[in-house]
Design a protein around this motif. Structure first.
Motif, PDB file in Angstrom:
ATOM      1  N   LEU A 326       0.832  -1.204   0.000  1.00  0.00           N
ATOM      2  CA  LEU A 326       0.000   0.000   0.000  1.00  0.00           C
ATOM      3  C   LEU A 326       0.864   1.250   0.000  1.00  0.00           C
ATOM      4  N   ALA A 327       2.009   1.177   0.689  1.00  0.00           N
ATOM      5  CA  ALA A 327       2.895   2.344   0.771  1.00  0.00           C
ATOM      6  C   ALA A 327       3.566   2.662  -0.558  1.00  0.00           C
ATOM      7  N   LEU A 328       3.528   1.736  -1.531  1.00  0.00           N
ATOM      8  CA  LEU A 328       4.055   2.043  -2.848  1.00  0.00           C
ATOM      9  C   LEU A 328       3.273   3.168  -3.520  1.00  0.00           C
ATOM     10  N   ARG A 329       2.017   3.344  -3.086  1.00  0.00           N
ATOM     11  CA  ARG A 329       1.192   4.436  -3.591  1.00  0.00           C
ATOM     12  C   ARG A 329       0.523   5.096  -2.391  1.00  0.00           C
ATOM     13  N   PRO A 330       1.181   6.052  -1.765  1.00  0.00           N
ATOM     14  CA  PRO A 330       0.653   6.642  -0.526  1.00  0.00           C
ATOM     15  C   PRO A 330      -0.789   7.100  -0.665  1.00  0.00           C
ATOM     16  N   GLY A 331      -1.586   6.731   0.335  1.00  0.00           N
ATOM     17  CA  GLY A 331      -2.994   7.099   0.336  1.00  0.00           C
ATOM     18  C   GLY A 331      -3.891   6.145  -0.417  1.00  0.00           C
ATOM     19  N   ALA A 332      -3.311   5.144  -1.062  1.00  0.00           N
ATOM     20  CA  ALA A 332      -4.119   4.204  -1.842  1.00  0.00           C
ATOM     21  C   ALA A 332      -4.817   3.203  -0.931  1.00  0.00           C
ATOM     22  N   MET A 333      -5.848   2.584  -1.453  1.00  0.00           N
ATOM     23  CA  MET A 333      -6.466   1.433  -0.806  1.00  0.00           C
ATOM     24  C   MET A 333      -6.225   0.221  -1.685  1.00  0.00           C
ATOM     25  N   GLY A 334      -6.361  -0.952  -1.096  1.00  0.00           N
ATOM     26  CA  GLY A 334      -6.043  -2.159  -1.828  1.00  0.00           C
ATOM     27  C   GLY A 334      -7.256  -3.026  -2.121  1.00  0.00           C
ATOM     28  N   LEU A 335      -7.324  -3.528  -3.327  1.00  0.00           N
ATOM     29  CA  LEU A 335      -8.256  -4.598  -3.666  1.00  0.00           C
ATOM     30  C   LEU A 335      -7.388  -5.840  -3.863  1.00  0.00           C
ATOM     31  N   VAL A 336      -7.556  -6.811  -2.970  1.00  0.00           N
ATOM     32  CA  VAL A 336      -6.652  -7.953  -2.937  1.00  0.00           C
ATOM     33  C   VAL A 336      -7.343  -9.168  -3.540  1.00  0.00           C
ATOM     34  N   THR A 337      -6.694  -9.779  -4.510  1.00  0.00           N
ATOM     35  CA  THR A 337      -7.215 -10.992  -5.138  1.00  0.00           C
ATOM     36  C   THR A 337      -6.516 -12.210  -4.540  1.00  0.00           C
ATOM     37  N   ASP A 338      -7.111 -13.374  -4.665  1.00  0.00           N
ATOM     38  CA  ASP A 338      -6.465 -14.577  -4.089  1.00  0.00           C
ATOM     39  C   ASP A 338      -6.898 -15.850  -4.800  1.00  0.00           C
ATOM     40  N   ILE A 339      -6.692 -15.885  -6.099  1.00  0.00           N
ATOM     41  CA  ILE A 339      -7.082 -17.079  -6.835  1.00  0.00           C
ATOM     42  C   ILE A 339      -6.126 -18.238  -6.550  1.00  0.00           C
ATOM     43  N   CYS A 340      -6.588 -19.436  -6.825  1.00  0.00           N
ATOM     44  CA  CYS A 340      -5.789 -20.642  -6.634  1.00  0.00           C
ATOM     45  C   CYS A 340      -6.028 -21.559  -7.831  1.00  0.00           C
ATOM     46  N   VAL A 341      -4.943 -22.065  -8.398  1.00  0.00           N
ATOM     47  CA  VAL A 341      -5.032 -22.916  -9.590  1.00  0.00           C
ATOM     48  C   VAL A 341      -4.234 -24.186  -9.357  1.00  0.00           C
ATOM     49  N   PRO A 342      -4.482 -25.241 -10.151  1.00  0.00           N
ATOM     50  CA  PRO A 342      -3.622 -26.420 -10.070  1.00  0.00           C
ATOM     51  C   PRO A 342      -2.170 -26.018 -10.312  1.00  0.00           C
ATOM     52  N   ILE A 343      -1.267 -26.649  -9.594  1.00  0.00           N
ATOM     53  CA  ILE A 343       0.133 -26.237  -9.655  1.00  0.00           C
ATOM     54  C   ILE A 343       0.675 -26.274 -11.072  1.00  0.00           C
ATOM     55  N   SER A 344       0.174 -27.174 -11.919  1.00  0.00           N
ATOM     56  CA  SER A 344       0.664 -27.274 -13.291  1.00  0.00           C
ATOM     57  C   SER A 344       0.292 -26.057 -14.127  1.00  0.00           C
TER      58      SER A 344
END
Length: 457
Positions: A326-344
């Motif tokens: 978040l500090a990479l862009r001061p004052g920004a908010m984060g939308l966090v994704t968290d997908i999961c796929v087969p390792i291959s």
């Protein structure tokens, strides 16, 4: 109005443990992500299962929503009272009820945090390994079926919860599971409530599977010229059967954030962060085998964290990655994704995601628990910029579509809440209707955490 009537009854039951103060309401209406402040009408602080049951009975009579609250660290708006009502703060139910070292089990209340639990377990030589990063409550971790950095070796909450005590929407108290290592008795109700996010019942007690503290631990980082070789190293490592305790990926933007916020001195390149557990001989062998794969993939020399303090600092830095990014862009908010796929399919998924983010014009550092195919993009959005938020949401939806196309899931650990509810039909089809039917059966009035996971009430 049903809510004022319910609050009047709850005040008689709880006294000053029912709060309507503005600071308490604001604290329980905030979240770690991009959702608006959503205060409840009141905050209740129960101290026992019996009190939780009485609170729920009162709310059931009056049709008043009840929204469980753990540590408030979730990222999909899970604990926000979007339809008002009572935020049920479980922080006072934070005890360890029993430790059974001979069975490698502990019985705890939901409000205890994972760090507090492991502090108490140190003298036993045991640990609870599930580590989502934030110092989350155990009850919240169960409700979201959390995992984290150690899931590649020790599994998720699904693998480490044996039994539950749950208060249902009508105030009944039930127990699911047992302390036995296995059972073929009836439906798996424990599995049903794990990941239900407080929409089917309120967890008031958990029986946990513990693990032995490793005799030896070794941790390191290594840099790669590009993310493709780093991700290919992960795939080769998992497919070779090396029992990694942790294997985390970060791109060059995350390395830059760590340098700025944690005083690290990482090359601004993609990195893997790894940890090995076992006997000294086993750890040495694992590190050697992993090192061979790294060398084949063109990775740099390991940078070892040789002391307990150095390892703690390394993983603290990883756990604080969200705030560092978040500090990479001061004052920004984060939308966090968290997908999961087969390792291959991991390398393909990361490559397509990186290209998609680069084309969007947004900053979106990528990191994740790639040992089990789970990775995150932290999409940095200017606060109050509706156009950027729309771009980020569209990016996140394309990531979810990509995961489903590759045989994966829209969320590997953060859960659904209200942020991902609109994606559930695409993943589950008619099974989502079955979830809604279960919700209607167990909570016909729709008072338990309404507006989350399923449609309808």
């Amino acid at each position: 109005m049903p809510i004022p009537e319910a609050l009047q009854e709850l005040h008689s039951l709880l006294g000053n443990r029912l709060s309507r103060s503005k600071p308490d309401l604001a604290a329980h209406g905030a979240n770690e992500s991009y959702f608006d402040l959503t205060p409840p009408d009141a905050v209740a602080f129960p101290e026992s299962t019996a009190e939780v049951a009485e609170i729920v009975k009162v709310c059931s009579r009056h049709g008043c929503p009840v929204v469980p609250w753990g540590a408030g660290t979730s990222l999909e708006g899970h604990a926000l009272a979007v339809r008002g009502g009572v935020s049920l703060d479980m922080s006072r139910m934070n005890g360890i009820l029993a430790i059974h070292p001979e069975d490698m089990q502990a019985v705890v209340q939901p409000g205890i945090t994972r760090e507090a639990l492991n502090t108490e377990l140190r003298a036993t030589g045991l640990m609870f390994p599930v580590d989502p990063g934030a110092n989350a409550s155990i009850g919240g971790m169960a409700a979201t079926r959390a995992s984290g950095t150690t899931a590649v070796r020790y599994g998720t909450m699904r693998d480490n919860v044996l039994a539950l005590e749950v208060v249902l929407a009508d105030g009944r108290v039930i127990r699911t599971g047992s302390r036995a290592a296995k059972s073929s008795s009836g439906y798996d109700l424990t599995g049903l409530f794990l990941g239900s996010e407080g929409t089917l019942g309120i967890i008031t007690e958990l029986t946990l599977r513990l693990h032995g503290q490793p005799e030896a631990v070794s941790a390191a980082t290594c840099a790669f010229a590009d993310f493709a070789h780093a991700v290919d190293t992960v795939i080769a490592t998992i497919q070779s059967g090396i029992p990694m305790a942790r294997i985390e990926f970060m791109d060059e933007a995350v390395a830059r954030a760590f340098n700025a916020q944690s005083g690290a001195s990482m090359p601004e390149m993609p990195h893997l962060m790894v940890e090995f557990h076992g006997s000294p001989a086993a750890v040495a062998e694992q590190a050697e085998r992993f090192g061979e794969i790294v060398a084949e993939m063109g990775g740099a020399e390991f940078q070892w964290a040789t002391t307990t303090e150095a390892r703690s600092a390394l993983w603290k830095m990883r756990h604080h990655a969200y705030w560092s990014c978040l500090a990479l862009r001061p004052g920004a908010m984060g939308l966090v994704t968290d997908i999961c796929v087969p390792i291959s399919r991991l390398a393909e998924a990361v490559r397509e995601t990186r290209a998609d983010i680069d084309a969007s014009g947004l900053q979106g550092p990528i990191l994740g628990h790639v040992g089990d195919g789970n990775f995150h993009a932290i999409l940095l959005v200017e606060r109050g910029n509706a156009g950027e938020l729309a771009i980020a949401k569209a990016l996140a939806e394309r990531m979810a579509d990509r995961a489903l196309r590759m045989g994966g899931t829209i969320t590997g650990e953060h859960g659904v809440g209200m942020g991902k509810r609109g994606l559930m039909r695409a993943e589950h089809g008619d099974a989502w209707d079955v979830m809604a039917a279960l919700k209607a059966t167990l909570d016909p009035a729709g008072i338990l955490n309404p507006g989350k996971i399923v449609g309808g009430n």
